[in-house]
Design a protein around this motif. Structure first.
Motif, PDB file in Angstrom:
ATOM      1  N   PRO A  65      -1.650  -7.042  -5.694  1.00 38.21           N
ATOM      2  CA  PRO A  65      -2.703  -6.029  -5.556  1.00 38.21           C
ATOM      3  C   PRO A  65      -2.194  -4.636  -5.198  1.00 38.21           C
ATOM      4  O   PRO A  65      -2.633  -3.645  -5.785  1.00 38.21           O
ATOM      5  CB  PRO A  65      -3.592  -6.602  -4.437  1.00 38.21           C
ATOM      6  CG  PRO A  65      -3.389  -8.079  -4.535  1.00 38.21           C
ATOM      7  CD  PRO A  65      -1.954  -8.255  -4.917  1.00 38.21           C
ATOM      8  N   ILE A  69      -2.562  -1.197  -7.438  1.00 38.94           N
ATOM      9  CA  ILE A  69      -3.189   0.033  -6.941  1.00 38.94           C
ATOM     10  C   ILE A  69      -2.235   1.211  -7.101  1.00 38.94           C
ATOM     11  O   ILE A  69      -2.634   2.289  -7.552  1.00 38.94           O
ATOM     12  CB  ILE A  69      -3.605  -0.136  -5.471  1.00 38.94           C
ATOM     13  CG1 ILE A  69      -4.754  -1.135  -5.360  1.00 38.94           C
ATOM     14  CG2 ILE A  69      -4.014   1.211  -4.867  1.00 38.94           C
ATOM     15  CD1 ILE A  69      -5.163  -1.452  -3.933  1.00 38.94           C
ATOM     16  N   LEU A 105     -13.629   3.726  -8.166  1.00 40.23           N
ATOM     17  CA  LEU A 105     -13.600   2.263  -8.248  1.00 40.23           C
ATOM     18  C   LEU A 105     -12.522   1.695  -7.336  1.00 40.23           C
ATOM     19  O   LEU A 105     -12.741   0.692  -6.642  1.00 40.23           O
ATOM     20  CB  LEU A 105     -13.343   1.833  -9.695  1.00 40.23           C
ATOM     21  CG  LEU A 105     -13.331   0.326  -9.968  1.00 40.23           C
ATOM     22  CD1 LEU A 105     -14.687  -0.285  -9.642  1.00 40.23           C
ATOM     23  CD2 LEU A 105     -12.971   0.060 -11.436  1.00 40.23           C
ATOM     24  N   LEU A 106     -11.357   2.342  -7.317  1.00 37.97           N
ATOM     25  CA  LEU A 106     -10.282   1.903  -6.422  1.00 37.97           C
ATOM     26  C   LEU A 106     -10.705   2.037  -4.962  1.00 37.97           C
ATOM     27  O   LEU A 106     -10.415   1.167  -4.142  1.00 37.97           O
ATOM     28  CB  LEU A 106      -9.021   2.724  -6.674  1.00 37.97           C
ATOM     29  CG  LEU A 106      -8.217   2.422  -7.937  1.00 37.97           C
ATOM     30  CD1 LEU A 106      -7.040   3.379  -8.051  1.00 37.97           C
ATOM     31  CD2 LEU A 106      -7.726   0.978  -7.939  1.00 37.97           C
ATOM     32  N   ALA A 108     -13.785   1.944  -3.742  1.00 36.83           N
ATOM     33  CA  ALA A 108     -14.764   0.900  -3.440  1.00 36.83           C
ATOM     34  C   ALA A 108     -14.087  -0.459  -3.303  1.00 36.83           C
ATOM     35  O   ALA A 108     -14.435  -1.256  -2.425  1.00 36.83           O
ATOM     36  CB  ALA A 108     -15.827   0.854  -4.535  1.00 36.83           C
ATOM     37  N   SER A 109     -13.108  -0.725  -4.155  1.00 38.43           N
ATOM     38  CA  SER A 109     -12.392  -2.000  -4.098  1.00 38.43           C
ATOM     39  C   SER A 109     -11.662  -2.161  -2.769  1.00 38.43           C
ATOM     40  O   SER A 109     -11.703  -3.232  -2.153  1.00 38.43           O
ATOM     41  CB  SER A 109     -11.396  -2.077  -5.265  1.00 38.43           C
ATOM     42  OG  SER A 109     -10.622  -3.250  -5.185  1.00 38.43           O
ATOM     43  N   ALA A 110     -11.008  -1.085  -2.317  1.00 39.54           N
ATOM     44  CA  ALA A 110     -10.294  -1.135  -1.031  1.00 39.54           C
ATOM     45  C   ALA A 110     -11.282  -1.333   0.120  1.00 39.54           C
ATOM     46  O   ALA A 110     -11.005  -2.068   1.077  1.00 39.54           O
ATOM     47  CB  ALA A 110      -9.485   0.143  -0.833  1.00 39.54           C
ATOM     48  N   TRP A 111     -12.440  -0.675   0.034  1.00 43.62           N
ATOM     49  CA  TRP A 111     -13.453  -0.805   1.086  1.00 43.62           C
ATOM     50  C   TRP A 111     -13.983  -2.236   1.166  1.00 43.62           C
ATOM     51  O   TRP A 111     -14.114  -2.797   2.256  1.00 43.62           O
ATOM     52  CB  TRP A 111     -14.599   0.166   0.833  1.00 43.62           C
ATOM     53  CG  TRP A 111     -15.566   0.245   1.978  1.00 43.62           C
ATOM     54  CD1 TRP A 111     -15.520   1.079   3.043  1.00 43.62           C
ATOM     55  CD2 TRP A 111     -16.729  -0.582   2.164  1.00 43.62           C
ATOM     56  NE1 TRP A 111     -16.572   0.840   3.888  1.00 43.62           N
ATOM     57  CE2 TRP A 111     -17.333  -0.175   3.377  1.00 43.62           C
ATOM     58  CE3 TRP A 111     -17.320  -1.609   1.429  1.00 43.62           C
ATOM     59  CZ2 TRP A 111     -18.500  -0.763   3.861  1.00 43.62           C
ATOM     60  CZ3 TRP A 111     -18.472  -2.205   1.920  1.00 43.62           C
ATOM     61  CH2 TRP A 111     -19.048  -1.778   3.124  1.00 43.62           C
ATOM     62  N   PHE A 112     -14.287  -2.831   0.023  1.00 44.29           N
ATOM     63  CA  PHE A 112     -14.798  -4.200   0.006  1.00 44.29           C
ATOM     64  C   PHE A 112     -13.737  -5.191   0.486  1.00 44.29           C
ATOM     65  O   PHE A 112     -14.061  -6.183   1.153  1.00 44.29           O
ATOM     66  CB  PHE A 112     -15.283  -4.573  -1.396  1.00 44.29           C
ATOM     67  CG  PHE A 112     -16.647  -4.041  -1.721  1.00 44.29           C
ATOM     68  CD1 PHE A 112     -17.768  -4.446  -0.999  1.00 44.29           C
ATOM     69  CD2 PHE A 112     -16.814  -3.123  -2.737  1.00 44.29           C
ATOM     70  CE1 PHE A 112     -19.037  -3.950  -1.290  1.00 44.29           C
ATOM     71  CE2 PHE A 112     -18.077  -2.620  -3.035  1.00 44.29           C
ATOM     72  CZ  PHE A 112     -19.190  -3.025  -2.314  1.00 44.29           C
ATOM     73  N   THR A 113     -12.476  -4.919   0.155  1.00 41.08           N
ATOM     74  CA  THR A 113     -11.393  -5.772   0.648  1.00 41.08           C
ATOM     75  C   THR A 113     -11.335  -5.729   2.170  1.00 41.08           C
ATOM     76  O   THR A 113     -11.181  -6.759   2.837  1.00 41.08           O
ATOM     77  CB  THR A 113     -10.043  -5.326   0.063  1.00 41.08           C
ATOM     78  OG1 THR A 113     -10.083  -5.430  -1.365  1.00 41.08           O
ATOM     79  CG2 THR A 113      -8.906  -6.182   0.612  1.00 41.08           C
ATOM     80  N   SER A 132      -8.841   3.164   1.577  1.00 39.76           N
ATOM     81  CA  SER A 132     -10.117   3.570   0.978  1.00 39.76           C
ATOM     82  C   SER A 132     -10.471   4.998   1.364  1.00 39.76           C
ATOM     83  O   SER A 132     -10.974   5.776   0.544  1.00 39.76           O
ATOM     84  CB  SER A 132     -11.226   2.612   1.421  1.00 39.76           C
ATOM     85  OG  SER A 132     -12.487   3.036   0.930  1.00 39.76           O
TER      86      SER A 132
END
Length: 215
Positions: A65, A69, A105-106, A108-113, A132
């Protein structure tokens, strides 16, 4: 055959990475806007783009991952840096919107992770949250930039400089992560420490006024 292709891809990735680092040093050392600066900048951009693409190729077989990124952020940084100085290109505006959506999008992905790690009781959640926030900073700058109707050249040049600084930080980060054990430096220190290169490079080399931007 696949073994040879993998070896060739890894070798190309390493050679281009070192070549990009050399081109970055030259671009930062010579007069901004000079012929040599532009040539070194294009070499850096092409080398880093191919290196990022080969990194993604590696990820197909062995997904990592953080490396994904890094490669994606590199493509974003190079794309937005080039388009900042070439707004007259066909579909340049669409490209800038696409890159803004990509970094969003990156982010948001880091935030959800981070949220998933926190809810799972894993104490590593601050790392993706901080990542994020860093990506979010660039996303906010993109949104503000895209909302402007007429962007002065000084602002476009400074946008270019900031994105190139981001790309250079990725150039430094990748080999340091690879040899983190030999260096004895913790992963988080490398990941977030190299982000400090961005303001250092930007404030040292970005144009301060319209006369410098016109050079």
């Amino acid at each position: 055959m696949s073994g040879f292709v993998d070896w060739l891809s890894h070798s190309l990735h390493v050679v281009l990475g070192f070549g990009a680092a050399g081109a970055a040093i030259i671009a930062l050392s010579v007069g901004k806007g000079s012929k040599l600066h532009k040539q070194a900048g294009w070499i850096f951009s092409v080398f880093m783009l191919v290196a990022a693409i080969t990194a993604w190729q590696f990820m197909i077989a062995r997904p990592l991952p953080l490396a994904m990124i890094q490669a994606t952020v590199t493509i974003y940084a190079l794309g937005t840096a080039v388009l900042a100085l070439n707004p007259h290109w066909r579909h340049a505006r669409r490209g800038e919107i696409a890159f803004a959506l990509l970094i969003g999008l990156l982010m948001a992905s880091a935030w959800f992770t981070s949220a998933r790690l926190f809810m799972g009781g894993i104490n590593l959640w601050p790392a993706p949250l901080l990542l994020s926030a860093i990506l979010g900073y660039f996303f906010i700058l993109d949104v503000r930039y895209l909302r402007r109707q007429d962007v002065p050249k000084i602002d476009r040049v400074r946008r270019h400089a900031l994105r190139m600084a981001l790309a250079v930080s990725e150039t430094v980060r990748a080999p340091m992560l690879t040899f983190s054990d030999e260096l004895g430096v913790p992963f988080p220190a490398i990941v977030f420490g190299t982000f400090l290169l961005i303001p250092i490079i930007f404030f040292a080399f970005a144009p301060k006024d319209k006369r410098a931007a016109a050079a």
